[in-house]
Motif scaffolding. Structure first.
Motif, PDB file in Angstrom:
ATOM      1  N   ILE A  51       0.871  -1.196   0.000  1.00 11.20           N
ATOM      2  CA  ILE A  51       0.000   0.000   0.000  1.00 11.20           C
ATOM      3  C   ILE A  51       0.900   1.235   0.000  1.00 11.20           C
ATOM      4  O   ILE A  51       2.098   1.135   0.296  1.00 11.20           O
ATOM      5  N   GLU A  52       0.330   2.365  -0.318  1.00 14.05           N
ATOM      6  CA  GLU A  52       1.082   3.623  -0.221  1.00 14.05           C
ATOM      7  C   GLU A  52       1.345   3.912   1.260  1.00 14.05           C
ATOM      8  O   GLU A  52       0.508   3.591   2.114  1.00 14.05           O
ATOM      9  N   PRO A  53       2.489   4.525   1.585  1.00 15.47           N
ATOM     10  CA  PRO A  53       2.753   4.841   2.990  1.00 15.47           C
ATOM     11  C   PRO A  53       1.646   5.720   3.581  1.00 15.47           C
ATOM     12  O   PRO A  53       1.114   6.591   2.891  1.00 15.47           O
ATOM     13  N   LEU A  54       1.316   5.452   4.833  1.00 19.79           N
ATOM     14  CA  LEU A  54       0.290   6.266   5.496  1.00 19.79           C
ATOM     15  C   LEU A  54       0.830   7.682   5.714  1.00 19.79           C
ATOM     16  O   LEU A  54       2.020   7.859   6.005  1.00 19.79           O
ATOM     17  N   GLY A  55      -0.045   8.652   5.618  1.00 20.45           N
ATOM     18  CA  GLY A  55       0.346  10.050   5.860  1.00 20.45           C
ATOM     19  C   GLY A  55       1.545  10.409   5.012  1.00 20.45           C
ATOM     20  O   GLY A  55       1.563  10.183   3.801  1.00 20.45           O
ATOM     21  N   GLU A  56       2.589  10.922   5.679  1.00 18.49           N
ATOM     22  CA  GLU A  56       3.792  11.303   4.936  1.00 18.49           C
ATOM     23  C   GLU A  56       4.961  10.365   5.223  1.00 18.49           C
ATOM     24  O   GLU A  56       6.121  10.727   5.025  1.00 18.49           O
ATOM     25  N   ALA A  57       4.643   9.174   5.729  1.00 14.33           N
ATOM     26  CA  ALA A  57       5.730   8.230   6.040  1.00 14.33           C
ATOM     27  C   ALA A  57       6.547   7.949   4.781  1.00 14.33           C
ATOM     28  O   ALA A  57       6.025   7.983   3.670  1.00 14.33           O
ATOM     29  N   LYS A  58       7.839   7.671   4.984  1.00 10.55           N
ATOM     30  CA  LYS A  58       8.758   7.501   3.856  1.00 10.55           C
ATOM     31  C   LYS A  58       9.605   6.255   4.071  1.00 10.55           C
ATOM     32  O   LYS A  58       9.933   5.914   5.206  1.00 10.55           O
ATOM     33  N   SER A  59       9.996   5.611   2.966  1.00  6.78           N
ATOM     34  CA  SER A  59      10.873   4.436   3.114  1.00  6.78           C
ATOM     35  C   SER A  59      12.271   4.907   3.499  1.00  6.78           C
ATOM     36  O   SER A  59      12.705   5.995   3.114  1.00  6.78           O
TER      37      SER A  59
ATOM     38  N   PHE B 164      25.671   8.263  -4.980  1.00  9.92           N
ATOM     39  CA  PHE B 164      24.242   7.920  -4.895  1.00  9.92           C
ATOM     40  C   PHE B 164      23.545   8.414  -6.167  1.00  9.92           C
ATOM     41  O   PHE B 164      22.743   9.340  -6.134  1.00  9.92           O
ATOM     42  N   PRO B 165      23.877   7.788  -7.305  1.00  3.71           N
ATOM     43  CA  PRO B 165      23.366   8.308  -8.578  1.00  3.71           C
ATOM     44  C   PRO B 165      21.908   7.941  -8.861  1.00  3.71           C
ATOM     45  O   PRO B 165      21.333   8.399  -9.833  1.00  3.71           O
ATOM     46  N   TRP B 166      21.304   7.128  -8.014  1.00  2.00           N
ATOM     47  CA  TRP B 166      19.972   6.594  -8.306  1.00  2.00           C
ATOM     48  C   TRP B 166      18.876   7.634  -8.051  1.00  2.00           C
ATOM     49  O   TRP B 166      19.069   8.564  -7.260  1.00  2.00           O
ATOM     50  N   THR B 167      17.744   7.423  -8.699  1.00  4.57           N
ATOM     51  CA  THR B 167      16.640   8.362  -8.482  1.00  4.57           C
ATOM     52  C   THR B 167      15.449   7.687  -7.801  1.00  4.57           C
ATOM     53  O   THR B 167      14.465   8.341  -7.484  1.00  4.57           O
ATOM     54  N   SER B 168      15.526   6.368  -7.603  1.00  2.62           N
ATOM     55  CA  SER B 168      14.400   5.686  -6.951  1.00  2.62           C
ATOM     56  C   SER B 168      14.889   4.429  -6.239  1.00  2.62           C
ATOM     57  O   SER B 168      15.990   3.927  -6.516  1.00  2.62           O
TER      58      SER B 168
ATOM     59  N   TRP C  91      17.344   8.229   2.878  1.00  2.00           N
ATOM     60  CA  TRP C  91      18.815   8.335   2.848  1.00  2.00           C
ATOM     61  C   TRP C  91      19.298   8.793   1.480  1.00  2.00           C
ATOM     62  O   TRP C  91      20.309   9.488   1.363  1.00  2.00           O
ATOM     63  N   LEU C  92      18.550   8.431   0.445  1.00  2.00           N
ATOM     64  CA  LEU C  92      18.894   8.883  -0.906  1.00  2.00           C
ATOM     65  C   LEU C  92      18.743  10.404  -0.992  1.00  2.00           C
ATOM     66  O   LEU C  92      19.624  11.116  -1.494  1.00  2.00           O
ATOM     67  N   GLU C  93      17.636  10.909  -0.463  1.00  2.00           N
ATOM     68  CA  GLU C  93      17.411  12.365  -0.500  1.00  2.00           C
ATOM     69  C   GLU C  93      18.444  13.087   0.356  1.00  2.00           C
ATOM     70  O   GLU C  93      18.961  14.142  -0.022  1.00  2.00           O
ATOM     71  N   LEU C  94      18.751  12.508   1.511  1.00  2.00           N
ATOM     72  CA  LEU C  94      19.741  13.132   2.396  1.00  2.00           C
ATOM     73  C   LEU C  94      21.116  13.149   1.708  1.00  2.00           C
ATOM     74  O   LEU C  94      21.843  14.151   1.767  1.00  2.00           O
ATOM     75  N   ALA C  95      21.450  12.045   1.042  1.00  2.00           N
ATOM     76  CA  ALA C  95      22.748  11.965   0.348  1.00  2.00           C
ATOM     77  C   ALA C  95      22.844  13.074  -0.694  1.00  2.00           C
ATOM     78  O   ALA C  95      23.883  13.721  -0.849  1.00  2.00           O
ATOM     79  N   LYS C  96      21.757  13.312  -1.394  1.00  2.00           N
ATOM     80  CA  LYS C  96      21.783  14.354  -2.434  1.00  2.00           C
ATOM     81  C   LYS C  96      21.930  15.737  -1.791  1.00  2.00           C
ATOM     82  O   LYS C  96      22.666  16.590  -2.281  1.00  2.00           O
ATOM     83  N   LYS C  97      21.245  15.945  -0.670  1.00  2.00           N
ATOM     84  CA  LYS C  97      21.366  17.232   0.050  1.00  2.00           C
ATOM     85  C   LYS C  97      22.797  17.449   0.539  1.00  2.00           C
ATOM     86  O   LYS C  97      23.276  18.571   0.651  1.00  2.00           O
ATOM     87  N   MET C  98      23.484  16.336   0.840  1.00  2.00           N
ATOM     88  CA  MET C  98      24.856  16.430   1.346  1.00  2.00           C
ATOM     89  C   MET C  98      25.864  16.609   0.207  1.00  2.00           C
ATOM     90  O   MET C  98      27.056  16.765   0.443  1.00  2.00           O
ATOM     91  N   GLY C  99      25.395  16.492  -1.029  1.00  2.00           N
ATOM     92  CA  GLY C  99      26.302  16.609  -2.172  1.00  2.00           C
ATOM     93  C   GLY C  99      27.024  15.312  -2.494  1.00  2.00           C
ATOM     94  O   GLY C  99      28.108  15.318  -3.078  1.00  2.00           O
TER      95      GLY C  99
END
Ligand code: SF4
Length: 680
Positions: free
Chosen positions: A456-464, A482-486, A469-477
């Motif tokens: 099912i889709e995550p409840l509320g705004e829960a995230k995998s 971490f070349p992946w997008t999904s 960690w992928l988003e955080l890695a990108k924010k960290m440069g």
């Protein structure tokens, strides 16, 4: 619609069929074709929907403002974490640590490997998990002895020793196998101070004194050697150190061993004879009960040696290994400039010969945070873990969580740990994310893997976790690493060497795929992967590092033979599981809470009488670390003089009583199975 996935409410990952109607889970069932559970689920798995849809779930990111939580969006929360991490990294990246939950619970190689990759790129070696006190120690012991990690082949054994293990509560898929083995007539021997369900089924139940298992192991070896019941051909061709062992066991009399273990000499002899003469035979070692004593690694070595002496290594029904599926290793450990905390003291906890085990000994995190020794830890990220209840010495853990400059927690619930956080990140449940389950071979000797599905889709705004960690890695440069997008792309990368893709496992093989077979007697062609190429009964590696080269008994640091026992006359054992809960999880499921509503202390009627305790009384139990109040359960199912208190409860938290002092000199494992306590 039925979606095939794997349960993750404990570490074993039973196959699960999930019924979804209009985007909502309406029921779950065991997957009939799954080779681990063949259609069964334990009580926890059966209430998965209650857990996922619990009213107590937190599904929005939040930051702490003063004493209050404020809801924020993901961008803000990730930016906040990234800012802190950048600041720490400027000073010294080692000052940042992660505590991850049971690595397996976080999704095998795909999720845990991903977090560890982030840490490697960031530049901190300080990644910790419950392995500091669980399971890792037996892996080390087996590798040191036979060069690999084997498991008991219960399905094909004619004699099974279950040693310090209560599988009906902690490992149901194993319990179901033992039940079947009994039905077909396999002999069953159980060694445990508690008369568990499996002990009640056994031919022999040895009610052992907690912490005396190395004595018993030597007693069994002594009988097997002195009565010449050992496999002479295997021992002379494939073992080193047999003569040293023979001389070593000769130093102990069965009477002395009986006195130390509380197991009569006749029973020791009977167990040894039965195990050595019934072929094939195997020993199922508890998940951590033999580890959490000063001889933890040596206990695992003893288990491996007993299999070797009786010729049960790599034979069907003995102690076997299925090759693990070769996925891509996500770690970039070569980027690290230092080893983690605790590794200078316990090098084998990090690496045994060629095998890199990859994380720090968490018992050294306490001093780093609280005393700045050997350097300070200023920021901690807790991923799917609740150390405030599940790590030893809870009062110290809470001090640590309060002292650290920045604490981020990613979880599904506002746990006792999360309450101390600066930022709370809502995690997707196991039915709301994809990950790879690739460890059936390691834990059960079943060469199998499957994809855990986003049902099912995550409840509320829960995230995998991986998405976060992928988003955080990108924010960290860290985009280069971490070349992946999904998550799907990450899984394709991990799966590439297997020849399967994400799509294959998701669509063509939703129930999973076989990845190999169990190989028997491989050593005849290749020898063992130890320095000598043989089973190392006597370990030169241990000797060079200053440890006992042959398993040698040691009393727990809080021994009933010590002066301290006058003040604390009870032996406290902790960490036993009830089937309704996994560590501190599932307390928020009403159905479970109705069955088992509160923490308790098991106490034998004789001991209860001696200390004036009646069934149902609230009693105060005290150790040198602190005291708790728990409900007395007076039962014949525990040895006199021993008390058992399970962990994971916020009220009656037994880890207030335990110590984080490294106990095993080889691995640094704390002592949680044999401590001294008293009733106030
Ligand atoms: S034993 Fe129970 S909780 Fe664990 S994976 Fe199987 S069904 Fe889930």
């Amino acid at each position: 619609m039925i979606i095939k996935t794997a349960c993750e409410l404990c570490a074993w990952s039973c196959g699960m069929d999930v019924k979804v109607e209009k985007g909502r889970i309406t029921s779950v069932k065991g997957m009939k074709e799954h080779p681990l559970n063949f259609g069964r689920l334990c009580p926890k798995g059966s209430v998965a929907p209650d857990y996922i849809y619990s009213k107590e779930r937190v599904t929005r990111p939040m930051v702490k403002e003063g004493e209050k939580w404020k809801k924020v969006d993901w961008d803000y929360a990730i930016e906040l974490v990234a800012e802190n991490l950048k600041e720490i990294r400027e000073e010294d990246p080692r000052y940042f640590a992660t505590i991850i939950g049971m690595p397996i619970l976080l999704g095998g190689s795909s999720t845990v490997g991903f977090i560890r990759r982030f840490m490697d790129v960031y530049g901190t070696p300080n990644c910790f998990s419950p392995e500091s006190m669980c399971y890792r120690h037996q892996i080390i012991g087996y590798i040191l002895t036979i060069g690999k990690f084997n498991v008991a082949d219960v399905d094909n054994a004619n004699c099974i020793i279950v040693w310090a293990h209560n599988p009906h509560a902690s490992k149901p898929p194993l319990a179901w196998r033992i039940d079947k083995a009994r039905e077909r007539g396999a002999k069953l021997i159980v060694i445990d101070p508690r008369r568990t369900k499996v002990a009640k089924m056994a031919d022999i139940h040895a009610s052992i004194r907690p912490g005396s298992d190395t004595y018993l192991a030597l007693g069994l070896m002594k009988v097997i050697i002195e009565e010449e019941l050992y496999d002479k051909e295997f021992v002379s061709n494939y073992c080193v150190g047999f003569e040293e062992l023979k001389n070593h066991v000769a130093k102990y009399s069965l009477e002395e061993i009986a006195e130390r273990t509380w197991v009569e000499a006749e029973t020791i002899t009977e167990i040894a004879r039965t195990f050595a003469t019934t072929k094939p035979a195997c020993i199922v070692q508890g998940v951590n009960a033999l580890d959490q004593v000063p001889t933890g690694v040596q206990n695992a070595r003893s288990v491996a040696i007993l299999h070797a002496l009786t010729g049960n290594i790599d034979v069907k029904g003995g102690f076997v290994r299925a090759a693990r599926v070769h996925t891509r290793n996500l770690r970039l450990v070569e980027m690290l400039e230092d080893v983690p905390l605790g590794i200078k003291e316990h090098p084998l906890f990090y690496q045994v010969w060629e095998t890199h085990l990859g994380e720090g000994q968490g018992m050294y995190l306490y001093d780093a945070v609280l005393e700045g020794k050997p350097y300070p830890i200023k920021s901690i990220f807790v991923a799917g873990s609740n150390p405030a209840l599940t790590w030893p010495n809870s009062n110290k853990v809470v001090e640590m969580l309060k002292k650290v400059e920045f604490l981020a927690v990613m979880d599904m619930f506002m746990t006792e740990t999360a309450k101390h956080a600066d930022v709370f990140l809502p995690a997707a449940s196991f039915l709301e994310r994809y990950e790879l389950v690739d460890y059936y071979s390691v834990i059960f000797g079943i060469p199998y893997m499957m994809l855990r599905k986003k049902v099912i889709e995550p409840l509320g705004e829960a995230k995998s976790d991986v998405e976060f960690w992928l988003e955080l890695a990108k924010k960290m440069g860290f985009d280069n690493y971490f070349p992946w997008t999904s998550v799907e792309e990450v899984l394709d990368y991990v799966l590439e060497p297997t020849g399967y893709s994400f799509e294959d496992l998701n669509e063509k093989y939703p129930s999973g795929v076989w990845t190999g077979e169990v190989k028997y007697e491989e050593y005849k062609k290749r020898g063992f992967k130890t320095p000598s190429g043989k089973v190392e009964i006597y370990s030169e590696t241990l000797k060079k590092l200053g440890y006992d080269p042959i398993p040698t008994p040691k009393e727990p640091s809080e021994s009933p033979y010590s002066e301290k026992a006058k003040e604390y006359p009870l032996i406290l054992t902790t960490g036993a599981r009830d089937v309704y809960y996994t560590h501190s999880q599932m307390r928020n499921v009403e159905k479970m809470r109705r069955i088992l509503p509160e923490a308790y202390v098991e106490i034998n009627p004789k001991t209860a009488e001696k200390f004036g305790v009646k069934d149902g009384d609230k009693v105060i139990v005290k150790t040198e670390r602190g005291s708790i109040v728990v409900r007395a359960k007076v039962t014949e199912d525990i040895a006199p003089g021993v008390i058992n208190i399970p962990h994971g409860w916020s009220e009656g938290n037994v880890n207030v009583l335990t110590s984080n002092k490294p106990g095993d000199p080889i691995s640094g494992c704390p002592e949680l199975k044999a401590l001294l306590a008293r009733k106030e």
